[in-house]
Motif scaffolding. Structure first.
Motif, mmCIF file in Angstrom:
data_model
loop_
_atom_site.group_PDB
_atom_site.id
_atom_site.type_symbol
_atom_site.label_atom_id
_atom_site.label_comp_id
_atom_site.label_asym_id
_atom_site.label_seq_id
_atom_site.Cartn_x
_atom_site.Cartn_y
_atom_site.Cartn_z
ATOM 1 N N ALA A 206 0.712 -1.212 -0.071
ATOM 2 C CA ALA A 206 -0.011 -0.073 -0.044
ATOM 3 C C ALA A 206 0.880 1.192 -0.168
ATOM 4 O O ALA A 206 1.856 1.414 0.526
ATOM 5 N N HIS B 113 -6.784 -6.583 8.192
ATOM 6 C CA HIS B 113 -7.705 -7.421 7.074
ATOM 7 C C HIS B 113 -6.600 -8.129 6.084
ATOM 8 O O HIS B 113 -5.563 -7.333 5.808
ATOM 9 N N ALA C 184 -3.637 4.668 1.534
ATOM 10 C CA ALA C 184 -4.144 5.815 2.628
ATOM 11 C C ALA C 184 -3.688 7.026 1.860
ATOM 12 O O ALA C 184 -2.529 7.222 1.930
ATOM 13 N N ARG D 128 -9.220 6.280 2.061
ATOM 14 C CA ARG D 128 -8.706 4.815 2.228
ATOM 15 C C ARG D 128 -9.269 4.198 1.141
ATOM 16 O O ARG D 128 -10.262 4.154 0.973
ATOM 17 N N ARG D 129 -8.350 3.281 0.531
ATOM 18 C CA ARG D 129 -8.832 2.193 -0.265
ATOM 19 C C ARG D 129 -7.996 0.975 0.189
ATOM 20 O O ARG D 129 -6.877 0.896 -0.113
ATOM 21 N N ASP D 130 -8.768 0.097 0.491
ATOM 22 C CA ASP D 130 -8.456 -1.124 1.087
ATOM 23 C C ASP D 130 -7.902 -2.077 0.560
ATOM 24 O O ASP D 130 -7.088 -3.052 0.656
ATOM 25 N N GLN D 131 -8.102 -2.110 -1.251
ATOM 26 C CA GLN D 131 -7.479 -3.073 -2.156
ATOM 27 C C GLN D 131 -7.542 -2.437 -3.225
ATOM 28 O O GLN D 131 -8.483 -1.608 -3.583
ATOM 29 N N ALA E 168 -5.342 0.322 10.422
ATOM 30 C CA ALA E 168 -6.393 -0.024 9.813
ATOM 31 C C ALA E 168 -6.240 -1.031 8.696
ATOM 32 O O ALA E 168 -7.075 -2.276 8.652
ATOM 33 N N LEU E 169 -5.308 -1.076 7.960
ATOM 34 C CA LEU E 169 -5.193 -1.820 6.692
ATOM 35 C C LEU E 169 -4.529 -3.088 7.053
ATOM 36 O O LEU E 169 -4.984 -4.299 6.694
ATOM 37 N N ALA F 196 -3.688 -0.622 -3.062
ATOM 38 C CA ALA F 196 -4.335 -0.157 -2.030
ATOM 39 C C ALA F 196 -3.635 1.230 -1.268
ATOM 40 O O ALA F 196 -2.301 1.234 -1.708
#
Length: 253
Positions: free
Chosen positions: A54, A182, A76, A83-86, A178-179, A74
């Protein structure tokens, strides 16, 4: 200089800053350049790490997408306020621009009065730049401090030739945490590479998680390891990419 260990794609999650880390700092932030070869190398590392990669930046994610295209990743952005988690997922803003409206007006008037200062509006954050005019550092700090006043709920951050204000409660360290909660990051050892005072939150977070913290350039830091420059970062990433390719070849054979 305490040089960092190599990346182990089988167990590491790589988090990396953009400005001052992947690209050199320039007077005009829109004028940065990263080579196609470097972007390709990042994509290879992302694949080797099973997607646990990320970019964590003060920039908006849309700007990161522009500079790093065609890479999908991904991210931040705005110190975690986006945020983009993936890869390919929507960008999720954690705050709206309206919370900064009164400060936006005050800073706009301030840069009109001192045109050597420049205001960057990231919607969820406002940045006063004084690059090229180091003598205006105190003026920039005073301007932002006066605009915020005694209002609670705002964070003021001083970086490399900038003063930034955004809603409190988020920073690069919290974004990394946060990333890490998961897949594909969860269960891996985090690495964070950054250069600025705003990256200290990230260094603290990865150290707390038992990870590897790497400061680019000089200056006091929470980080355990150090790389001298942007070129050093790319050489370090290049070694990791070659080792990952060799391991993949040995596995296939």
């Amino acid at each position: 200089m305490n040089l960092p260990p190599p990346i182990d794609p089988a167990r590491h999650a790589l988090f990396i800053d953009f400005d001052g880390t992947l690209v050199d700092l320039v007077d005009d932030p829109t004028g940065v350049v990263i080579s196609p070869e470097a972007v390709e190398r990042l994509g290879q590392l992302q694949a080797a790490c099973a997607g646990a990669f990320a970019v964590v930046s003060g920039r908006r994610i849309a700007d990161l997408d522009h500079f790093l295209q065609p890479l999908q990743f991904a991210a931040a952005g705005v110190h975690g306020l986006e945020r983009r988690d993936q890869p390919g997922a929507p960008v999720v803003p954690l705050a709206g621009p309206e919370g900064l409206d009164s400060i936006r007006v005050a800073l706009g008037a301030g840069v009109v009065a001192e045109p050597r200062l420049r205001l960057e509006d990231k919607k969820t954050a406002l940045v006063v730049h004084y690059r090229g005019f180091p003598e205006l550092q105190e003026a920039a700090i005073r301007l932002v401090s006066a605009a915020v006043g005694e209002e609670p709920g705002y964070a003021v951050m001083k970086g490399d030739n900038i003063v930034e204000v955004h809603l409190a409660g988020m920073d690069k360290g919290k974004a990394i945490e946060a990333l890490m909660a998961h897949a594909p990051f969860q269960g891996r050892q985090p690495i964070y590479v950054g250069d600025d005072t705003t990256d200290e939150f990230g260094f603290y977070a990865v150290r707390k998680l038992g990870g590897v913290s790497i400061k680019v350039g000089d200056g006091a830091t929470e980080a355990e390891f150090r790389l001298a420059s942007v070129d050093s970062v790319h050489r370090w990433l290049g070694v990791a990419r070659r080792e990952a390719s060799q391991q993949q070849g040995e596995t296939q054979s």
